[in-house]
Design a protein around this motif. Structure first.
Motif, PDB file in Angstrom:
ATOM      1  N   GLU A   1       0.827  -1.212   0.000  1.00  0.00           N
ATOM      2  CA  GLU A   1       0.000   0.000   0.000  1.00  0.00           C
ATOM      3  C   GLU A   1       0.866   1.269   0.000  1.00  0.00           C
TER       4      GLU A   1
ATOM      5  N   LYS B   1      -4.576   6.101   6.693  1.00  0.00           N
ATOM      6  CA  LYS B   1      -5.278   5.760   5.455  1.00  0.00           C
ATOM      7  C   LYS B   1      -6.776   6.015   5.596  1.00  0.00           C
TER       8      LYS B   1
ATOM      9  N   GLY C   1      -3.671  -3.333  11.925  1.00  0.00           N
ATOM     10  CA  GLY C   1      -2.705  -4.272  11.331  1.00  0.00           C
ATOM     11  C   GLY C   1      -1.443  -4.410  12.168  1.00  0.00           C
TER      12      GLY C   1
HETATM   13 MG    MG Z   1      -2.405  -2.180   7.518  1.00  0.00          MG
END
Ligand code: MG
Ligand code: ADP
Length: 520
Positions: free
Chosen positions: A143, A189, A196
């Motif tokens: 990402e 984000k 995470g």
């Molecule tokens: Mg993450």
């Protein structure tokens, strides 16, 4: 897992992320995440009160779901035991590979670079937790690169730790944000959950590991995870070693290839012999290490004859230089253990995974060969020692029965010290065989140096004189002291004619020599 919360600053390699963020930060995160949907629910319920619209109910329900999902997320990472996963032997490289497969479509524009070493080193861990953690880390890395860049993943053993590095060439993390990594709900984000890394950290700590991060804005980020390698393996008796293996390497060449590691392992196993290697080399010119390689070669290749003659040769060398047997035994046992460690590792690396039958046959073959080595070693060792003992004994016997020839027919036997029946038996043997072999005509036995004999010895001494006479040899007895004479006559004076008695050795010698000259 969630401890006092100070996030340690720069260590020598990157920021040390040893703690999860503080309870305060977590609470703020939860409050924020749960407050939003609940506020929304409240607002929609008010609207519902006013005009009873259906879609408001749906929105309220979905906001409540969000709040519940948030709480669930948090529960999962803070209490991962809820998943009840057992610890098992896992290979991190294998888990990473399997996770990478999930990102195939994402890796289209991203170059993937893997540097995997020591992939056979196991750790003890929760497999699915690790999978999830690697998933989270790789996902973040991808990402961060917004579709383009290089993802580098490495795996290696350093000391007792398996080290995994996940490195991207993405946007990086600013210094002020680095401290917030791992805090639940911290995300930059739009669609992020901020859970995470919390999961990643939690897994790393659960496994006694540690995680650090290096990041430069607009250059990239590298997460380094260290997990202790599995120790239980040792207790089971076999050890995972850091050995070289190439595709299709034969067992024999596997040993050659890892010669150095074999020696190190062997020395580690043979604690007491280790310090004696040089000494043994100096004393007997025996090179234990190169002999160990030789033995292994003969064992693996089932070169029975060579093995046996090598064992015999070693047995003699060991006996000859009177080296301590315990060292040899320890050495061979250490070789045996090391060979098994190597075979175990060979099996792991070559992935042959020998079936039960193959394993038992190999076990039998190797142990039989090593046992055979030991058997022949000990037989040859003890034969050599026995022979040595026999020659020594003969020397001692000869010394205790010193038959001195004067000429071809006359000999003197001076006896010294205590004479018991055991010694008399030896004297008798020696005297009879000398008379027979050298045709001795006259034997002068000088008793001036002996201590008084006991009854049974005196009886036997008389028999000796009788025997000599029966063999046609004349006996001259000299140096008889009163004590000895008393003993002799108290038993049997009948032997008297069988011997001549002289006061001193000199008189006896004169007599014997005159006697023989007269005869000529
Ligand atoms: Mg993450
Ligand atoms: P999420 O991915 O849902 O945002 P994570 O806990 O996985 O939550 O990550 C938290 C934050 O840490 C991310 O939002 C991002 O700002 C930062 N981060 C994590 N990994 C990287 C990375 N490889 N490169 C740049 N930033 C990262």
């Amino acid at each position: 897992m969630i401890t006092d919360g100070s996030v340690k600053q720069e260590s020598e390699q990157g920021t040390h992320l040893s703690q999860l963020a503080s309870v305060g930060q977590i609470a703020a995160g939860i409050a924020h995440e749960v407050k939003n949907p609940l506020t929304a629910v409240k607002g929609f319920l008010q609207l519902l009160e006013q005009d009873g619209r259906r879609e408001y109910i749906q929105i309220a329900q979905s906001e409540l779901d969000n709040a519940l999902a948030t709480l669930n997320n948090l529960l999962q990472v803070s209490k991962p035991d809820l998943e009840n996963e057992d610890f098992q032997t896992i290979y991190l490289a294998v888990e990473i590979e399997s996770i990478l497969n999930l990102f195939q479509d994402k890796l289209y524009n991203i170059r993937l670079h893997t540097e995997f070493f020591h992939t056979n080193i196991p750790i003890s861990g929760r497999k699915n937790q690790f999978k999830k953690a690697f998933f989270n880390l790789i996902k973040n890395a991808i990402e961060s690169m917004v579709g383009i860049g290089t993802l580098t993943i490495s795996h290696e053993l350093v000391g007792n730790e398996v080290i995994v590095k996940i490195k991207d060439t993405g946007v990086g993390i600013s210094a002020d944000k680095i401290q917030l990594l791992g805090t639940p709900f911290f995300t930059t984000k739009e669609q992020g959950t901020g859970m995470g890394l919390t999961q990643v950290f939690s897994v790393v700590y659960q496994h006694g590991g540690n995680i650090t991060v290096d990041s430069k804005e607009n250059q990239g980020t590298m997460f380094t995870i260290k997990i202790p390698m599995m120790q239980q393996v040792k207790q089971k008796g076999v050890k995972t070693l850091n050995l070289h293996y190439k595709e299709k390497l034969s067992m024999k060449h596997f040993f050659f290839e890892n010669r150095q590691a074999f020696e190190e392992r062997l020395l580690h196993e043979a604690i007491n012999v280790k310090d004696k290697i040089e000494e043994i080399h100096k004393i007997g010119n025996i090179n234990l290490l190169s002999n160990a390689h030789k033995l292994v070669l003969f064992v693996l290749e089932e070169r029975g004859h060579e093995l046996i003659s090598f064992a015999k040769q070693e047995g003699i060398a060991w006996a000859k230089y009177s080296l301590t047997l315990a060292f040899k035994l320890e050495w061979i046992q250490a070789i045996r253990r090391t060979v098994w460690d190597f075979l175990y590792n060979y099996d792991l690396l070559s992935k042959t995974e020998a079936d039960r039958l193959a394993f038992y046959s190999l076990e039998k073959q190797i142990n039989e060969n090593i046992d055979q080595f030991l058997t022949y070693f000990f037989i040859s060792y003890s034969n050599y020692k026995d022979e040595l003992l026999a020659t020594h004994q003969k020397m001692v016997d000869d010394l205790s029965v010193p038959i001195i020839p004067i000429n071809r027919e006359i000999c003197i036997l001076p006896l010294i010290g205590p004479i018991d029946s055991l010694r008399l038996a030896i004297i008798q043997d020696k005297v009879f065989s000398e008379i027979e072999n050298h045709h001795i005509q006259s034997l002068i036995i000088d008793l001036s140096g002996i201590t008084p004999m006991k009854h049974d010895a005196t009886v036997q001494f008389i028999k000796l004189i009788e025997g000599i006479s029966m063999m046609g040899c004349k006996t001259f007895l000299t140096g008889l002291r009163a004590e000895i004479v008393k003993n002799l006559i108290s038993i049997d004076a009948g032997f008297k004619p069988m011997a001549k008695f002289k006061g001193t050795l000199e008189q006896a010698l004169n007599d014997v020599i005159n006697d023989t000259e007269r005869k000529r």
